[in-house]
Design a protein around this motif. Sequence first.
Motif, short mmCIF file in Angstrom:
data_model
loop_
_atom_site.label_atom_id
_atom_site.label_comp_id
_atom_site.label_asym_id
_atom_site.label_seq_id
_atom_site.Cartn_x
_atom_site.Cartn_y
_atom_site.Cartn_z
N ASP A 109 0.83 -1.20 0.00
CA ASP A 109 0.00 0.00 0.00
C ASP A 109 0.87 1.26 0.00
N PHE A 110 1.92 1.26 0.81
CA PHE A 110 2.84 2.39 0.86
C PHE A 110 3.52 2.58 -0.50
N ILE A 111 4.01 1.50 -1.07
CA ILE A 111 4.73 1.59 -2.34
C ILE A 111 3.83 2.10 -3.46
N PHE A 112 2.63 1.57 -3.56
CA PHE A 112 1.75 1.94 -4.66
C PHE A 112 0.97 3.23 -4.41
N ASP A 113 0.50 3.44 -3.19
CA ASP A 113 -0.36 4.60 -2.93
C ASP A 113 0.40 5.86 -2.49
N VAL A 114 1.50 5.68 -1.77
CA VAL A 114 2.26 6.84 -1.30
C VAL A 114 3.40 7.18 -2.26
N LEU A 115 4.20 6.16 -2.59
CA LEU A 115 5.32 6.41 -3.50
C LEU A 115 4.88 6.50 -4.96
N LYS A 116 3.67 6.01 -5.25
CA LYS A 116 3.11 6.07 -6.61
C LYS A 116 3.95 5.29 -7.64
N LEU A 117 4.52 4.16 -7.19
CA LEU A 117 5.28 3.32 -8.11
C LEU A 117 4.32 2.39 -8.86
N GLN A 118 4.81 1.78 -9.92
CA GLN A 118 3.97 0.94 -10.78
C GLN A 118 4.26 -0.56 -10.66
N VAL A 119 5.50 -0.92 -10.27
CA VAL A 119 5.89 -2.33 -10.19
C VAL A 119 6.78 -2.54 -8.97
N VAL A 120 6.55 -3.64 -8.26
CA VAL A 120 7.40 -4.05 -7.15
C VAL A 120 7.98 -5.41 -7.49
N TYR A 121 9.31 -5.53 -7.34
CA TYR A 121 9.99 -6.80 -7.56
C TYR A 121 10.48 -7.36 -6.23
N GLY A 122 10.43 -8.67 -6.12
CA GLY A 122 10.99 -9.36 -4.97
C GLY A 122 11.86 -10.49 -5.46
N GLU A 123 13.05 -10.60 -4.89
CA GLU A 123 13.93 -11.70 -5.22
C GLU A 123 13.87 -12.71 -4.09
N VAL A 124 13.56 -13.97 -4.44
CA VAL A 124 13.39 -15.02 -3.45
C VAL A 124 14.36 -16.15 -3.77
N ILE A 125 15.25 -16.47 -2.83
CA ILE A 125 16.13 -17.62 -3.00
C ILE A 125 15.23 -18.86 -3.07
N THR A 126 15.48 -19.73 -4.05
CA THR A 126 14.54 -20.82 -4.32
C THR A 126 14.28 -21.75 -3.14
N PHE A 127 15.22 -21.87 -2.21
CA PHE A 127 14.96 -22.74 -1.06
C PHE A 127 14.08 -22.06 -0.01
N ASN A 128 13.73 -20.79 -0.21
CA ASN A 128 12.86 -20.08 0.73
C ASN A 128 11.40 -20.19 0.24
N GLU A 129 10.88 -21.39 0.35
CA GLU A 129 9.53 -21.69 -0.12
C GLU A 129 8.48 -20.83 0.59
N LYS A 130 8.69 -20.59 1.85
CA LYS A 130 7.74 -19.77 2.63
C LYS A 130 7.58 -18.37 2.02
N SER A 131 8.72 -17.75 1.63
CA SER A 131 8.66 -16.42 1.04
C SER A 131 8.01 -16.45 -0.34
N ARG A 132 8.32 -17.48 -1.12
CA ARG A 132 7.70 -17.58 -2.45
C ARG A 132 6.18 -17.67 -2.33
N LEU A 133 5.71 -18.52 -1.43
CA LEU A 133 4.26 -18.67 -1.24
C LEU A 133 3.63 -17.38 -0.70
N PHE A 134 4.35 -16.69 0.18
CA PHE A 134 3.87 -15.42 0.71
C PHE A 134 3.71 -14.40 -0.41
N HIS A 135 4.72 -14.29 -1.27
CA HIS A 135 4.64 -13.38 -2.41
C HIS A 135 3.42 -13.71 -3.28
N GLN A 136 3.21 -14.98 -3.53
CA GLN A 136 2.07 -15.38 -4.36
C GLN A 136 0.75 -15.04 -3.68
#
Length: 185
Positions: A109-136
Amino acid sequence: MTILNEFSLEDLQTCHLSLIWKWRNQEHIRSMMYNSNFISWSEHIQWYEAYQLQSKSIVKIFTFKGKPLGMVSINQINDNDRSCYWGFYIGEKDSPKGLGIFMGYLGLDFIFDVLKLQVVYGEVITFNEKSRLFHQKLGFSLEKHIEKSLTERNEVVNIFLMAITKDEWAKRKEPLQQKMKGIEI
C-alpha cells in the motif's frame, strides 16, 4: 476500528538500530539472506550510514500497537520506470502467527499509494519456499528464474524474480482486507 488500524509502518530511526541488528543476526533471518554471515555492529552501522545517504532506498519498521515487530525495505527505486525492489521480515520470534500478511499489505500500500510506483519486484532464493508462497498470496507472479553468484555465500544460488503491478495490487487489495478481518491476533 479494524484490526488493520492496529498496525503501522514507521520511519527507521537511530533508536531502532540495536533491535534491527538483533533481528538481522537471527539464524532464521540470516539463512534466507544473500549474505548469511554474522553482521558485526560496525558493519550494521555502515549499512545504516549508507542507507541515510541513499535517495533510492526506504526502510520502514512494522509495528503492532506501537511495538516494533519487523522491517520492510524498499530499494533500487527507479523513477524512470516507477519500480522498486523490496524485502521484509518479522524480526520478533514471539510474534503472533499471521502478522506477515498485514506487513505485506501495508508495505505494498505504501509503495503503490504513497510512492506512486507501478511495479514491485521481490527476489526469493529458491529454497525459501515460505517467502515464495507469501509473495504469491499477495499477488506476485513469477517473472523469471535466475542464477546469482553470491561471493558472501561462496556459491551460486537460484533466485525467483517475482513481481506485482499496481493494477494487480488493486485487484488483490480488497480481498486481502476481507481475509485480514478474519484473522485473530
